[in-house]
Design an enzyme around this catalytic site. Sequence first.
Site, mmCIF file in Angstrom:
data_model
loop_
_atom_site.group_PDB
_atom_site.id
_atom_site.type_symbol
_atom_site.label_atom_id
_atom_site.label_comp_id
_atom_site.label_asym_id
_atom_site.label_seq_id
_atom_site.Cartn_x
_atom_site.Cartn_y
_atom_site.Cartn_z
ATOM 1 N N ASP A 28 15.016 40.207 -49.597
ATOM 2 C CA ASP A 28 15.221 38.823 -50.009
ATOM 3 C C ASP A 28 14.711 38.727 -51.443
ATOM 4 O OD1 ASP A 28 12.441 38.748 -49.845
ATOM 5 O OD2 ASP A 28 12.380 37.053 -48.452
ATOM 6 N N CYS A 73 10.668 42.115 -47.818
ATOM 7 C CA CYS A 73 10.479 40.699 -48.127
ATOM 8 C C CYS A 73 9.051 40.548 -48.625
ATOM 9 C CB CYS A 73 10.783 39.804 -46.915
ATOM 10 S SG CYS A 73 9.635 39.892 -45.528
ATOM 11 N N THR A 80 6.231 39.829 -47.072
ATOM 12 C CA THR A 80 5.251 40.470 -46.196
ATOM 13 C C THR A 80 5.818 41.612 -45.362
ATOM 14 O OG1 THR A 80 5.740 38.946 -44.401
ATOM 15 C CG2 THR A 80 3.954 38.319 -45.944
ATOM 16 N N HIS A 89 5.582 57.134 -31.654
ATOM 17 C CA HIS A 89 5.389 56.493 -30.350
ATOM 18 C C HIS A 89 6.493 55.526 -29.982
ATOM 19 C CE1 HIS A 89 0.738 57.173 -30.267
ATOM 20 N NE2 HIS A 89 1.405 58.256 -30.632
ATOM 21 N N HIS A 112 6.060 58.865 -24.282
ATOM 22 C CA HIS A 112 6.515 57.711 -25.061
ATOM 23 C C HIS A 112 7.972 57.348 -24.762
ATOM 24 C CE1 HIS A 112 2.770 57.915 -27.219
ATOM 25 N NE2 HIS A 112 3.010 59.184 -27.502
#
Length: 157
Positions: free
Chosen positions: A8, A65, A67, A98, A133
């Site tokens: 973004d 973005c 964060t 994992h 996993h």
Amino acid sequence: MRIAIASDHAGFVQKDPLAEYLRSQGHEVFDLGPTTDARCDYPDFADKVARLVASGDAERGVLICGTGLGVAMTADKVPGVRAVPIQTTQFARLAREHNDANVIGLSGRFVSLEDNEQILDTFLTTSFAGGRHAGRVEKIMREDDADFPGVPAGFGR
């Protein structure tokens, strides 16, 4: 590897350098935008990347973005996608080993370009560990099935 990338406006400053970095590592990169740093809505770009990964046309997705949180939340809604917001190489390694994560959400505001390059290196070179996993990833993916009724809450049992 075929990699879809988008951002973004908050992640735009790192998108082109990260795309070029990936190309310099020999990857085929699909840049899905935006083309400027004008304000835009991250869900639109996260959706584009997630759908390319879900279809198999891209093997991994990279979203940037402010964060890394919003793009990962959006991408993870697309069936077949396991998107994670990552800020450290250790978390990138564990997300691949994992969880077999296939889309990464990076922070363009709180993580440096150099650190994001290292995070991408780890994300792209770490293999899924499988084993114990694998069953957990299958359980994650059952959430994509509209007919899955969910696990009974049991309230403490």
